[in-house]
Each structure stands twice: as structure tokens, then as C-alpha cells.
Design a protein around this motif. Structure first.
Motif, mmCIF file in Angstrom:
data_model
loop_
_atom_site.group_PDB
_atom_site.id
_atom_site.type_symbol
_atom_site.label_atom_id
_atom_site.label_comp_id
_atom_site.label_asym_id
_atom_site.label_seq_id
_atom_site.Cartn_x
_atom_site.Cartn_y
_atom_site.Cartn_z
ATOM 1 N N VAL A 11 0.812 -6.808 -23.652
ATOM 2 C CA VAL A 11 1.657 -8.016 -23.658
ATOM 3 C C VAL A 11 1.524 -8.731 -24.995
ATOM 4 N N ASP A 12 0.315 -8.757 -25.530
ATOM 5 C CA ASP A 12 0.078 -9.406 -26.818
ATOM 6 C C ASP A 12 0.835 -8.697 -27.945
ATOM 7 N N GLU A 13 0.991 -7.381 -27.839
ATOM 8 C CA GLU A 13 1.782 -6.644 -28.821
ATOM 9 C C GLU A 13 3.260 -7.015 -28.718
ATOM 10 N N ILE A 14 3.753 -7.178 -27.510
ATOM 11 C CA ILE A 14 5.159 -7.511 -27.277
ATOM 12 C C ILE A 14 5.446 -8.961 -27.643
ATOM 13 N N ALA A 15 4.546 -9.854 -27.240
ATOM 14 C CA ALA A 15 4.732 -11.301 -27.455
ATOM 15 C C ALA A 15 3.385 -11.911 -27.796
ATOM 16 N N PRO A 16 2.997 -11.895 -29.068
ATOM 17 C CA PRO A 16 1.666 -12.369 -29.461
ATOM 18 C C PRO A 16 1.331 -13.745 -28.900
ATOM 19 N N PHE A 17 0.208 -13.830 -28.211
ATOM 20 C CA PHE A 17 -0.161 -15.081 -27.555
ATOM 21 C C PHE A 17 -0.413 -16.205 -28.552
ATOM 22 N N LYS A 19 1.376 -17.116 -30.825
ATOM 23 C CA LYS A 19 2.648 -17.743 -31.199
ATOM 24 C C LYS A 19 3.121 -18.751 -30.155
ATOM 25 N N ALA A 20 2.372 -18.889 -29.063
ATOM 26 C CA ALA A 20 2.751 -19.842 -28.020
ATOM 27 C C ALA A 20 2.562 -21.276 -28.506
ATOM 28 N N GLU A 21 3.361 -22.181 -27.961
ATOM 29 C CA GLU A 21 3.210 -23.597 -28.280
ATOM 30 C C GLU A 21 1.854 -24.103 -27.790
ATOM 31 N N SER A 22 1.335 -25.123 -28.471
ATOM 32 C CA SER A 22 -0.001 -25.628 -28.139
ATOM 33 C C SER A 22 -0.064 -26.211 -26.729
ATOM 34 N N TRP A 23 1.063 -26.717 -26.220
ATOM 35 C CA TRP A 23 1.079 -27.322 -24.888
ATOM 36 C C TRP A 23 1.227 -26.288 -23.776
ATOM 37 N N ASP A 24 1.470 -25.050 -24.156
ATOM 38 C CA ASP A 24 1.798 -24.022 -23.178
ATOM 39 C C ASP A 24 0.544 -23.518 -22.458
ATOM 40 N N ASN A 25 0.757 -22.752 -21.395
ATOM 41 C CA ASN A 25 -0.346 -22.201 -20.618
ATOM 42 C C ASN A 25 -0.095 -20.707 -20.427
ATOM 43 N N VAL A 26 -0.509 -19.928 -21.406
ATOM 44 C CA VAL A 26 -0.215 -18.495 -21.393
ATOM 45 C C VAL A 26 -1.509 -17.686 -21.321
ATOM 46 N N GLY A 27 -1.347 -16.377 -21.145
ATOM 47 C CA GLY A 27 -2.500 -15.492 -21.089
ATOM 48 C C GLY A 27 -2.879 -15.148 -19.663
ATOM 49 N N LEU A 28 -4.136 -14.807 -19.447
ATOM 50 C CA LEU A 28 -4.636 -14.468 -18.114
ATOM 51 C C LEU A 28 -4.907 -15.757 -17.353
ATOM 52 N N LEU A 29 -4.156 -15.990 -16.287
ATOM 53 C CA LEU A 29 -4.262 -17.237 -15.528
ATOM 54 C C LEU A 29 -4.976 -17.054 -14.199
ATOM 55 N N CYS A 30 -5.144 -15.822 -13.763
ATOM 56 C CA CYS A 30 -5.864 -15.553 -12.527
ATOM 57 C C CYS A 30 -6.411 -14.134 -12.582
ATOM 58 N N GLY A 31 -7.645 -13.948 -12.127
ATOM 59 C CA GLY A 31 -8.224 -12.621 -12.095
ATOM 60 C C GLY A 31 -9.301 -12.432 -13.146
ATOM 61 N N SER A 32 -9.485 -11.181 -13.553
ATOM 62 C CA SER A 32 -10.517 -10.837 -14.536
ATOM 63 C C SER A 32 -9.995 -9.754 -15.460
ATOM 64 N N MET A 33 -10.372 -9.858 -16.720
ATOM 65 C CA MET A 33 -9.990 -8.838 -17.698
ATOM 66 C C MET A 33 -10.529 -7.461 -17.320
ATOM 67 N N GLU A 34 -11.607 -7.422 -16.544
ATOM 68 C CA GLU A 34 -12.250 -6.160 -16.204
ATOM 69 C C GLU A 34 -11.709 -5.532 -14.925
ATOM 70 N N ASN A 35 -10.811 -6.223 -14.234
ATOM 71 C CA ASN A 35 -10.267 -5.670 -12.995
ATOM 72 C C ASN A 35 -9.388 -4.461 -13.267
ATOM 73 N N GLU A 36 -9.394 -3.535 -12.327
ATOM 74 C CA GLU A 36 -8.587 -2.325 -12.447
ATOM 75 C C GLU A 36 -7.134 -2.630 -12.071
ATOM 76 N N VAL A 37 -6.204 -1.959 -12.754
ATOM 77 C CA VAL A 37 -4.778 -2.137 -12.495
ATOM 78 C C VAL A 37 -4.205 -0.859 -11.902
ATOM 79 N N GLN A 38 -3.679 -0.976 -10.666
ATOM 80 C CA GLN A 38 -3.052 0.178 -10.020
ATOM 81 C C GLN A 38 -1.549 0.242 -10.315
ATOM 82 N N ALA A 39 -0.912 -0.917 -10.358
ATOM 83 C CA ALA A 39 0.511 -1.020 -10.661
ATOM 84 C C ALA A 39 0.778 -2.449 -11.121
#
Length: 256
Positions: A11-17, A19-39
Motif C-alpha cells: 500500500v505504501d508503494e501505491i500511496a506513500p503514507f 504524503k498523507a495530510e498531518s490531520w489524517d489517520n492512515v496506516g494500520l488502524l487495527c490488528g498487528s503487522m505480524e498477523n498472517e493474511v489469508q485474503a
């Protein structure tokens, strides 16, 4: 094994985080970076219907354009709609990533998708600034009424037009979503028409008096067209690395 942090990098390659406005709330908002992704399930915004569809598809990660947790929330009580939704996310062990204003300004992001959908050519960022949100481009000469009909047909929503419907349109500026604050910039850039999702009525009337035709085509409709390209970008990266992961998209309520 694909992890949330891998998809976050895509996602960061598609839309670099950054570049978001300072007031915005982007990135990982729930979960863990280490969690496995099935779909993965992509959508304009998180709601119960999107969460239901993601769970039905066996997804463990949702990627949205609109973020949650904008209001400085201090609890996870289920006495509000957002609180109930957040608790559902946590109970389902679902991960959530949001790409908002960073996807608006990204090359190939929301506003480039909108320009393509409306048939603009020679599309540029205003003032040549690659991080500018406003796009401007050309269309074959037609009346504002004819262009409004094109917007309606291609975005599938009611278009409110302010200004001279018989004005000849050659240059179109646009910002998806709530773009009222950029209308004066569109006027100064020489646009005949400014398309956005929503703006204040009195601002639209004032701009019409200055000769700029404004078209309000719906906040969601002007951004929904960027969900499939986001899905495609993530699926392409998963395929390139030979991950057996399916990326789904929710387009106007139709699951794919």
C-alpha cells in the motif's frame, strides 16, 4: 507466509503514507503487522456490510480509503456505531489499513482514477506539483450540460450543476470527495468546469457568478472508482511474489 506488514509495504508503494495530510489517520488502524493474511478485502470505507463480506470471503485484512477513529476516541464501548464496529473488528481478529489523503494525491490514485473515468486527456497536477491533489485536463469541446451527462453516466450518481449549462467546456479540473476548498484554484488554473464530490452551496453559487461551472457528483461516487485499481495493485504484487492470496473489492455494493 504473507503478513500484514508485507501488504502495508505494498500500500505504501501505491500511496506513500508520508504524503498523507498531518490531520489524517492512515496506516494500520487495527490488528498487528505480524498477523498472517489469508485474503484481502478492499473497500471505500468500513461498515458492517463490508466487514460481513470480508468475513464471508475468508479475509483477515481490510484495506479502505476512508479511515476510522477520526474523533479522538477514548473507549471501545459499544454504545455508538463506531464503537460497535471496532469491537466487531477486534472480536473477528481482523486487521485494517487505511490509505486516505495519501491515496488522493498518489499517481494513479483517487484523482487520476476520476480523471480517467471522466475521459480527461493531458491530465496534470495543478502547478506541476506532483503532490498536488487537484487534477486538470482536457476534453473534446462540449456543453456543460453534455459533460454533466457524461459524469452522471460514468459515476452513476445524481450530478448537481451550478452555472451556465450551455457554456463550452474544454478544460476540466477535479478533486474527488469533499473538494470545495480547491475550487478557487481550479478557477485560477483556467478550468471551465470543476468536478468534486461535494462543496458548500453558497461557494458553488459564487463560483458560478465568476464563470466557473461546478458539478457535485457525490462524495462516495467520485472516490469509489479508485477501489478496483487499489485492489488490482495489491493483487498484482501478491501474484508477482507468488503468494496464493486473493484480493477482493467492494464496488458500489457488488462484491468481486
Amino acid at each position: 507466509m504473507l503478513k500484514v506488514k508485507d501488504v502495508y509495504g505494498w500500500v505504501d508503494e501505491i500511496a506513500p503514507f508520508d504524503k498523507a495530510e498531518s490531520w489524517d489517520n492512515v496506516g494500520l488502524l487495527c490488528g498487528s503487522m505480524e498477523n498472517e493474511v489469508q485474503a484481502i478485502f478492499c473497500a471505500l470505507e468500513l461498515n458492517d456490510e463490508v466487514l460481513d463480506a470480508a468475513l464471508e470471503k475468508g479475509c483477515s485484512l481490510i484495506v479502505t480509503h476512508h479511515p476510522i477513529l477520526f474523533g479522538g476516541r477514548k473507549n471501545l464501548c459499544e454504545d455508538t456505531a463506531e464503537g460497535r464496529l471496532l469491537c466487531r473488528l477486534v472480536r473477528a481478529h481482523m486487521n485494517l489499513i487505511a490509505a486516505h489523503t495519501n491515496y488522493d494525491v498518489a499517481a494513479g490514485g483517487v484523482n487520476d482514477c476520476l480523471a480517467e473515468a471522466l475521459g480527461l486527456t493531458n491530465v496534470q497536477c495543478v502547478d506541476g506539483d506532483e503532490e498536488a491533489i487537484l487534477r486538470i485536463g482536457d476534453v473534446e469541446p462540449m456543453t456543460a450540460a453534455a459533460f454533466a451527462a457524461r459524469v452522471t453516466e460514468r459515476l452513476g450518481d445524481v450530478v448537481r450543476v451550478y452555472g451556465d449549462r450551455q457554456k463550452t467546456v474544454r478544460r476540466v479540473a477535479l478533486v474527488g470527495g469533499a473538494g470545495g476548498e480547491y475550487a478557487q484554484t481550479a478557477l485560477k488554473a483556467g478550468a471551465d468546469v470543476y468536478v468534486t464530490g461535494e462543496m458548500r452551496y453558497h461557494d458553488a453559487v459564487s463560483l458560478a457568478a465568476e464563470g466557473l461551472v461546478t458539478m457535485q457528483a457525490g462524495h462516495d461516487s467520485t472516490e469509489q472508482i479508485a477501489v478496483k485499481p487499489l485492489r488490482n495493485g495489491l493483487q498484482m504484487r501478491a501474484n508477482a511474489l507468488q503468494y496464493n492470496v486473493k484480493v477482493y473489492a467492494n464496488d458500489l455494493g457488488v462484491e468481486e
